[in-house]
Design a protein around this motif. Structure first.
Motif, PDB file in Angstrom:
ATOM      1  N   LYS A 200       0.822  -1.224   0.000  1.00  0.00           N
ATOM      2  CA  LYS A 200       0.000   0.000   0.000  1.00  0.00           C
ATOM      3  C   LYS A 200       0.854   1.271   0.000  1.00  0.00           C
ATOM      4  O   LYS A 200       0.312   2.384  -0.100  1.00  0.00           O
ATOM      5  CB  LYS A 200      -0.897   0.041   1.254  1.00  0.00           C
ATOM      6  CG  LYS A 200      -1.892  -1.092   1.353  1.00  0.00           C
ATOM      7  CD  LYS A 200      -3.047  -0.851   0.404  1.00  0.00           C
ATOM      8  CE  LYS A 200      -4.085  -1.967   0.534  1.00  0.00           C
ATOM      9  NZ  LYS A 200      -4.849  -2.155  -0.716  1.00  0.00           N
ATOM     10  N   ALA A 201       2.161   1.121   0.193  1.00  0.00           N
ATOM     11  CA  ALA A 201       3.016   2.315   0.278  1.00  0.00           C
ATOM     12  C   ALA A 201       2.969   3.086  -1.047  1.00  0.00           C
ATOM     13  O   ALA A 201       2.950   2.482  -2.125  1.00  0.00           O
ATOM     14  CB  ALA A 201       4.448   1.904   0.586  1.00  0.00           C
ATOM     15  N   LEU A 202       2.951   4.416  -0.960  1.00  0.00           N
ATOM     16  CA  LEU A 202       3.004   5.245  -2.167  1.00  0.00           C
ATOM     17  C   LEU A 202       4.442   5.308  -2.669  1.00  0.00           C
ATOM     18  O   LEU A 202       5.367   5.440  -1.869  1.00  0.00           O
ATOM     19  CB  LEU A 202       2.505   6.660  -1.866  1.00  0.00           C
ATOM     20  CG  LEU A 202       1.039   6.792  -1.456  1.00  0.00           C
ATOM     21  CD1 LEU A 202       0.671   8.275  -1.272  1.00  0.00           C
ATOM     22  CD2 LEU A 202       0.109   6.159  -2.495  1.00  0.00           C
ATOM     23  N   ILE A 203       4.599   5.210  -3.981  1.00  0.00           N
ATOM     24  CA  ILE A 203       5.945   5.304  -4.561  1.00  0.00           C
ATOM     25  C   ILE A 203       5.955   6.436  -5.583  1.00  0.00           C
ATOM     26  O   ILE A 203       5.307   6.359  -6.627  1.00  0.00           O
ATOM     27  CB  ILE A 203       6.362   3.980  -5.239  1.00  0.00           C
ATOM     28  CG1 ILE A 203       6.279   2.811  -4.221  1.00  0.00           C
ATOM     29  CG2 ILE A 203       7.765   4.093  -5.817  1.00  0.00           C
ATOM     30  CD1 ILE A 203       6.587   1.448  -4.825  1.00  0.00           C
ATOM     31  N   GLY A 204       6.682   7.515  -5.262  1.00  0.00           N
ATOM     32  CA  GLY A 204       6.791   8.656  -6.179  1.00  0.00           C
ATOM     33  C   GLY A 204       8.152   8.690  -6.832  1.00  0.00           C
ATOM     34  O   GLY A 204       9.156   8.346  -6.209  1.00  0.00           O
ATOM     35  N   SER A 205       8.173   9.103  -8.084  1.00  0.00           N
ATOM     36  CA  SER A 205       9.452   9.293  -8.778  1.00  0.00           C
ATOM     37  C   SER A 205       9.670  10.781  -9.005  1.00  0.00           C
ATOM     38  O   SER A 205       8.740  11.505  -9.353  1.00  0.00           O
ATOM     39  CB  SER A 205       9.439   8.569 -10.121  1.00  0.00           C
ATOM     40  OG  SER A 205      10.555   8.987 -10.895  1.00  0.00           O
ATOM     41  N   SER A 206      10.919  11.236  -8.826  1.00  0.00           N
ATOM     42  CA  SER A 206      11.239  12.649  -9.032  1.00  0.00           C
ATOM     43  C   SER A 206      11.574  12.964 -10.486  1.00  0.00           C
ATOM     44  O   SER A 206      12.012  14.088 -10.779  1.00  0.00           O
ATOM     45  CB  SER A 206      12.432  13.054  -8.158  1.00  0.00           C
ATOM     46  OG  SER A 206      12.155  12.886  -6.789  1.00  0.00           O
ATOM     47  N   THR A 207      11.383  12.013 -11.397  1.00  0.00           N
ATOM     48  CA  THR A 207      11.767  12.263 -12.788  1.00  0.00           C
ATOM     49  C   THR A 207      11.189  13.576 -13.311  1.00  0.00           C
ATOM     50  O   THR A 207      10.043  13.924 -13.001  1.00  0.00           O
ATOM     51  CB  THR A 207      11.313  11.116 -13.716  1.00  0.00           C
ATOM     52  OG1 THR A 207      11.711  11.438 -15.052  1.00  0.00           O
ATOM     53  CG2 THR A 207       9.809  10.930 -13.709  1.00  0.00           C
ATOM     54  N   SER A 208      11.980  14.265 -14.134  1.00  0.00           N
ATOM     55  CA  SER A 208      11.482  15.516 -14.704  1.00  0.00           C
ATOM     56  C   SER A 208      10.931  15.322 -16.108  1.00  0.00           C
ATOM     57  O   SER A 208      10.506  16.285 -16.732  1.00  0.00           O
ATOM     58  CB  SER A 208      12.587  16.573 -14.715  1.00  0.00           C
ATOM     59  OG  SER A 208      13.674  16.103 -15.470  1.00  0.00           O
ATOM     60  N   GLY A 209      10.932  14.059 -16.595  1.00  0.00           N
ATOM     61  CA  GLY A 209      10.425  13.955 -17.965  1.00  0.00           C
ATOM     62  C   GLY A 209      10.002  12.566 -18.430  1.00  0.00           C
ATOM     63  O   GLY A 209       9.301  12.447 -19.425  1.00  0.00           O
ATOM     64  N   ILE A 210      10.421  11.519 -17.726  1.00  0.00           N
ATOM     65  CA  ILE A 210      10.126  10.164 -18.218  1.00  0.00           C
ATOM     66  C   ILE A 210       8.679   9.781 -17.877  1.00  0.00           C
ATOM     67  O   ILE A 210       8.188  10.070 -16.787  1.00  0.00           O
ATOM     68  CB  ILE A 210      11.104   9.149 -17.591  1.00  0.00           C
ATOM     69  CG1 ILE A 210      12.549   9.596 -17.865  1.00  0.00           C
ATOM     70  CG2 ILE A 210      10.864   7.746 -18.145  1.00  0.00           C
ATOM     71  CD1 ILE A 210      13.593   8.826 -17.071  1.00  0.00           C
ATOM     72  N   LEU A 211       8.004   9.114 -18.803  1.00  0.00           N
ATOM     73  CA  LEU A 211       6.602   8.761 -18.601  1.00  0.00           C
ATOM     74  C   LEU A 211       6.447   7.719 -17.500  1.00  0.00           C
ATOM     75  O   LEU A 211       7.141   6.701 -17.510  1.00  0.00           O
ATOM     76  CB  LEU A 211       6.004   8.201 -19.894  1.00  0.00           C
ATOM     77  CG  LEU A 211       5.962   9.146 -21.092  1.00  0.00           C
ATOM     78  CD1 LEU A 211       5.247   8.482 -22.271  1.00  0.00           C
ATOM     79  CD2 LEU A 211       5.289  10.459 -20.738  1.00  0.00           C
TER      80      LEU A 211
END
Lengths: 495, 495
Positions: A109-120
């Protein structure tokens, strides 16, 4: 309010480190994994910048800092975390592989965010078992100060994930903005890219140099953009006739052959050298650390300025700051009374640039501000907090006597102590000292008198029982202390 | 400092009217010619906005306002003017014809600026007899607040003209920026155009709505742009490795097929309706006048915030504001002593949004600020001005006693009067009253004591003779007045 309980940062560079600083300053225990040998040093530097910036940003009571732990593996870092932020280098294969590892080890259930500035995000979540909780959370530098995170889901991200992410960012002072559909570079970097291309042509073609271009931005529309964006600003330009009217006027300009953006500038060595040379002439007299400090102080001041916007209700990033502070006040534990047989230590201050007058010293009314803010801290300590005010009661200052004993300079750390003087259920009489931290000298004193009033009745009334219950033991303890030497003095009285 | 002596504005709409307001508030007599039947009303509205904004922007002493005259012809308007600003509608033929008329009627040395946002000055100066003094001075809305003017010469403009224009804008608080070469839309509008095109695609393609796009800007890079532009901001991103390093990293992104700017969006009815509808949902709850007030207050606050930048030395538009204020102080006539047998009226204030506390009233330390600023006004009146401070002498406040007698609300107008109490060559003792303008009630009093010090010796020394010469007649006159009732009181003293 939905909040993050434990955070993990995978990748701890300038971006990942600033995420960690955000979490830790919001009181969230945070584990960091970054195999880079300099990771601890870099995070330490970012933390120091962030703490410095927060110190200027807000007088609201930050919670005790969260614990920072360095993990030796992704698995160890993500264990027990309910928000995991990936900030590894911008290579699609690397990011996908790291995110797949996170997914396998994390709570489902943990949220996983990516800091990418452009990759889909669709490309990043490809190999995950629980892709529905993965999304892009793209922040802006300096991440510890600028509040925006663009929230972008991929094909397999659930809408609920994005809503939950937005809700969890609010208590750490961030503004999550949900983007409808994923496209490369999302929204912010698309706009920046467009501006960059045009700027590069203007430099290449010698229309202006980098300093002139920066001045054109910052002395004009840059200030508009800090508070309203593009559409709201130009809505005003349309006047009462509205946005359609503005667009009708503006439309023809769009097809003028103005911008060079139909072509991509060749960023060859010659152009790079030209820009680097102009930039050196423009900004080279200051080091990067100095520019960073100036930028951070400006951003803090702008956010504080916007806090006063819309007739004091707050506007844009300033409204967000006000909401963040409100949250901090509401969740702060009641202030400890400390050792009641001593004057109470109430608040700390740092002499800000805007506090310094033409003599180079802290100006008169900022002494008054330190004492007034300390009196507020005393009120919170006895339970006369925002909630109490909202319910229609408050203490109003009616009188004070200030003695300025020493100069304070930019950057001086100060603190206030207070002794309660004989008071009753309507009157709160106190004596306060302003001390310099570095040498513990008293730089000012203030004798201070407040009345307890009902805002509805518009007159003095006795404080409610719960306030008096907290006051009485303090008054009894302080009655044993010596009277302050300057108590009861009038202006100009001989020693 | 080179200054404008008489100005003429040809075209008095929102742009021309704001130029007129800039001139008039800087004390320059200004003639306006505009045949539009609503011209006087529109200029009146713009003047009111500008005065309101200046009232918030600065406490520095604005000179007596210049005289505003409406002329009945171009010839009458430009007679005797040394700066003529053309702001007629954006039609090349119309502008050229008006500028040719101005050229024929004006003094041959008068500067002639055009407010065009995109037409080449070479085209505009084609039929002039004295084209060398004609240039573009392109300002940004709101022109009375945003300081930028892009200065662009045509083929026949002399470089000296652009330098002179830049020098003459400084004393009216504007930043003239010289663009190397003319191109359509110059620099600022080229950058804006690039951003607009990308923004329109993002809306058309439903990537986000107008509110989201505005939020992406104003919660992130918009705040960066208000203080550093593009290149200086990204110089920091390059870190110690510098600008070349940043560009080397960034270069490859430029050729990614990101922005849609290779094509011009079709701004058809469907897209216009979509944007207008989204804009209504975003901002429609507020009228244009309200948005205008919010924007102006935000811009004022941002400029004031930037005045504190770079450790109090000022940064960007805030540094410019500090320089403007410095100029105002230096050129202000010494304050008149008024009728010496009465308390002296010293300064006026308006309760700003940032002065109001959680009770909805002016907060304690802002009372103190009103009195401290008034004490400064008193010092200027007796000749202890910035020059005196620069030479190493100053009065320092050592003590004050404040009584808060009534609440002040947002927008209340206030003024301070002062009575000098027996003083000597080192001590300046006074009693001040803070009055509300609307009902003339006394809302606070302050007994105030200053010492005259030598900043070099770091101790009290007698004031210089020229100060004492101004003080003595005031002290003698005020010795005849009754003693203020609350003089010599201490905190909590019974009536």
């Amino acid at each position: 309010m939905t909040r993050i309980n434990k955070a993990a940062c995978i990748g701890g560079g300038v971006i990942g480190g600033a995420w960690a600083a955000r979490f830790i300053l919001a009181g969230i225990d945070t584990k960091v994994f970054d195999p880079h040998p300099d990771a601890e040093r870099i995070i330490g530097e970012v933390m120091a910048n962030a703490e410095r910036a927060y110190g200027m940003l807000t007088m609201a009571p930050l919670p005790p800092k969260g614990k920072l732990t360095f993990a030796t593996s992704i698995e160890e870092a993500v264990k027990g975390a309910d928000w995991i932020q990936e900030s590894v280098p911008e290579r699609p294969d690397l990011k996908r592989s790291v995110l797949t590892q996170i997914d396998a080890a994390a709570d489902s259930k943990a949220l996983i965010g990516s800091s990418t500035s452009g990759i889909l995000p669709t490309d990043l979540q490809r190999d995950m078992k629980h892709p529905e909780r993965m999304f892009v959370a793209h922040p802006y530098n300096p991440v510890y100060l600028l509040p925006l995170a663009e929230l972008v889901g991929g094909e397999r991200t659930s809408r609920a994930t994005l809503e939950e992410a937005r809700a969890k960012l609010a208590p750490i002072g961030m503004k999550g903005v949900i983007i409808n559909r994923e496209i490369e570079a999302f929204v912010g970097d698309r706009l920046l890219e467009a501006l960059w291309r045009e700027a590069l042509w203007l430099i290449k073609d010698d229309i202006c140099d980098t300093e002139t271009l920066d001045d054109v931005i910052r002395y004009s529309f840059g200030m508009r953009w800090a508070q309203m964006g593009l559409f709201e600003t130009y809505r005003i330009a349309g006047g009462e006739a509205g946005m359609s009217h503005f667009l009708a006027q503006f439309g023809p300009c769009l097809s003028w052959p103005w911008t060079k953006l139909t072509d991509v500038v060749d960023l060859n060595d010659e152009l790079v050298d030209k820009i680097a040379g102009q930039s050196d002439r423009q900004s080279g007299a200051r080091g990067i650390r100095e520019l960073e400090r100036i930028r951070d102080q400006n951003l803090v001041s702008i956010m504080q300025a916007l806090k006063a916007g819309d007739e004091g209700r707050g506007w844009g990033a300033g409204k967000l700051l006000a909401e963040f502070e409100d949250h901090l006040w509401k969740t702060a534990p009641p202030q400890a009374a400390g050792d009641a047989a001593q004057p109470i230590r109430l608040a700390e201050f740092k002499v800000q640039p805007s506090w310094v007058d033409y003599n180079g010293h802290m100006t008169e009314y900022r002494y008054s501000q330190c004492f007034a803010d300390s009196a507020d801290a005393l009120l919170r300590m006895i339970g006369a907090d925002m909630q109490y005010v909202a319910e229609g009661h408050s203490y109003y200052t009616v009188e004070n006597h200030l003695r300025l004993l020493d100069e304070c300079k930019l950057g001086d750390g100060l603190y206030v102590t207070a002794q309660l003087l004989p008071s009753d259920d309507k009157k709160l009489h106190s004596f306060l000292w302003l001390h310099r931290i570095s040498d513990d000298r008293i730089v000012a004193t203030c004798e201070h008198l407040m009345l307890h009033v009902s805002s509805q009745k518009g007159k003095a009334v006795p404080a409610l029982a719960q306030i008096q219950a907290r006051l009485e033991p303090l008054l009894a303890a302080h009655a044993l202390l010596d009277k302050p030497e300057a108590m009861g003095r009038h202006v100009g009285q001989k020693r």
